[in-house]
Scaffold this motif. Structure first.
Motif, PDB file in Angstrom:
ATOM      1  N   GLY A  44       0.985  -1.229   0.137  1.00  0.00           N
ATOM      2  CA  GLY A  44      -0.092   0.061  -0.066  1.00  0.00           C
ATOM      3  C   GLY A  44       0.810   1.246   0.023  1.00  0.00           C
ATOM      4  N   SER A  53      -4.564   1.751  -2.114  1.00  0.00           N
ATOM      5  CA  SER A  53      -3.545   1.764  -1.032  1.00  0.00           C
ATOM      6  C   SER A  53      -3.905   1.455   0.169  1.00  0.00           C
ATOM      7  CB  SER A  53      -2.720   3.064  -1.380  1.00  0.00           C
ATOM      8  OG  SER A  53      -1.765   3.208  -0.154  1.00  0.00           O
ATOM      9  N   LEU A  92       2.325   1.729  -3.419  1.00  0.00           N
ATOM     10  CA  LEU A  92       1.596   2.303  -4.433  1.00  0.00           C
ATOM     11  C   LEU A  92       1.340   3.780  -4.285  1.00  0.00           C
ATOM     12  CD1 LEU A  92      -1.587  -0.280  -4.279  1.00  0.00           C
ATOM     13  CD2 LEU A  92       0.397  -0.048  -5.994  1.00  0.00           C
ATOM     14  N   THR A  93       1.496   4.594  -3.216  1.00  0.00           N
ATOM     15  CA  THR A  93       1.448   5.868  -3.184  1.00  0.00           C
ATOM     16  C   THR A  93       2.861   6.520  -3.277  1.00  0.00           C
ATOM     17  OG1 THR A  93       1.452   5.811  -0.643  1.00  0.00           O
ATOM     18  CG2 THR A  93      -0.861   5.908  -1.642  1.00  0.00           C
TER      19      THR A  93
END
Length: 292
Positions: free
Chosen positions: A20, A186, A23-24
């Motif tokens: 997660g 995320s 992803l950001t």
């Protein structure tokens, strides 16, 4: 051997948090602090539903939905209200502290004598081995779904938004929607991680999200440094292995006698060293070439 199994199993549960954060941090190029609120949100949601009599799998799905909603809130603050992404994440994180207290009704909610996903599907094994097997299956499924999704047209648009938003806007893609979608995915994964960790530890606590962003970053950076970033598939594998390596490092330093209160400081130093590794390596290569 018990220590190895426990370390790997915990690394797998926290690997969803690491994915997660990846992803950001890497895909969207956003420093999202929402994870420090969505992680305990997932734990609080799952624990409350389990205590109320819900099936642990239903509790995990509900935790994922709650985390997604938290990501949407941050995305709306960031895109529609033009609040900087870092500040938007902080605002959501602070708000979620009160939300988590409301959900649980108190600061700590134990799961003693409650059925969890690790007790229902124990497959005749002890708790550590059950956690290892279930964690490995869940991480494998999540990694495969992420690899499939980010290979689709929509997933490619999300990746392109983080890489070059000007180019993707020129191709008629709404980058605001892609940012919201990325934050949704995320924080959904982070909430699942929180739900699994709560069921594994046997409790949910309102303060269990403190420092999770640093833990996620440590897993991402360690994985990238040790295992490379040649492709998106390689990145996913590196992040998962990085989470396991981070847990192994923590277990080793604890065995060497480091006080548990110093773990956050150690993690911060470890992340700082990992982030500065490319610069240190470049300087070292320059010194070596100069010496020749």
């Amino acid at each position: 051997m018990d220590l190895v199994i426990a370390t790997v199993s915990q690394g797998l549960l926290w690997a969803l948090l690491a994915i997660g954060v990846y992803l950001t941090f890497r895909v969207l190029d956003i420093a999202d602090l929402t994870v420090e609120g969505s992680f305990p949100l997932g734990a609080a949601t799952a624990a409350t539903l389990i205590v109320a009599g819900s099936h642990p799998l239903v509790a995990i799905v509900a935790a994922c939905v709650a985390g997604m909603l938290a990501g949407v809130v941050t995305g709306i603050l960031c895109t529609k209200f033009k609040i900087p992404a870092l500040l938007a994440g902080i605002l959501t994180m602070i708000a979620l502290y009160s939300v988590n207290l409301r959900i649980m009704g108190k600061a700590n909610l134990p799961l003693l004598q409650q059925d969890t996903i690790f007790t229902i599907w124990n497959l005749g094994m002890d708790k550590m081995m059950t956690t290892l097997v279930i964690g490995a299956v869940i991480v494998l499924v999540v990694a495969l779904l992420n690899y499939w999704f980010f290979g689709t047209e929509l997933g490619t648009a999300v990746r392109a938004t983080g890489f070059n938003p000007h180019m993707i806007r020129a191709n008629g893609i709404n980058t605001d929607n892609m940012v919201v979608l990325g934050l949704l995915l995320s924080n959904g994964l982070v909430a699942i991680s929180g739900a699994l960790v709560a069921q594994s530890n046997g409790f949910a606590d309102v303060g269990m999200g403190v420092g999770t962003i640093v833990i996620g970053l440590a897993s991402v950076i360690i994985g990238e440094v040790l295992f490379g970033t040649r492709s998106f598939k390689n990145c996913l594998i590196s992040v998962i292995l990085g989470s396991i390596v981070y847990r192994a490092v923590i277990a080793i330093v604890l065995q060497m006698g480091m006080p548990p209160n110093d773990l956050k400081l150690f993690t911060a130093i470890l992340v700082a060293l990992a982030l500065s590794m490319p610069l240190l390596q470049a300087r070292w290569n320059k010194i070596r070439k100069g010496g020749r």
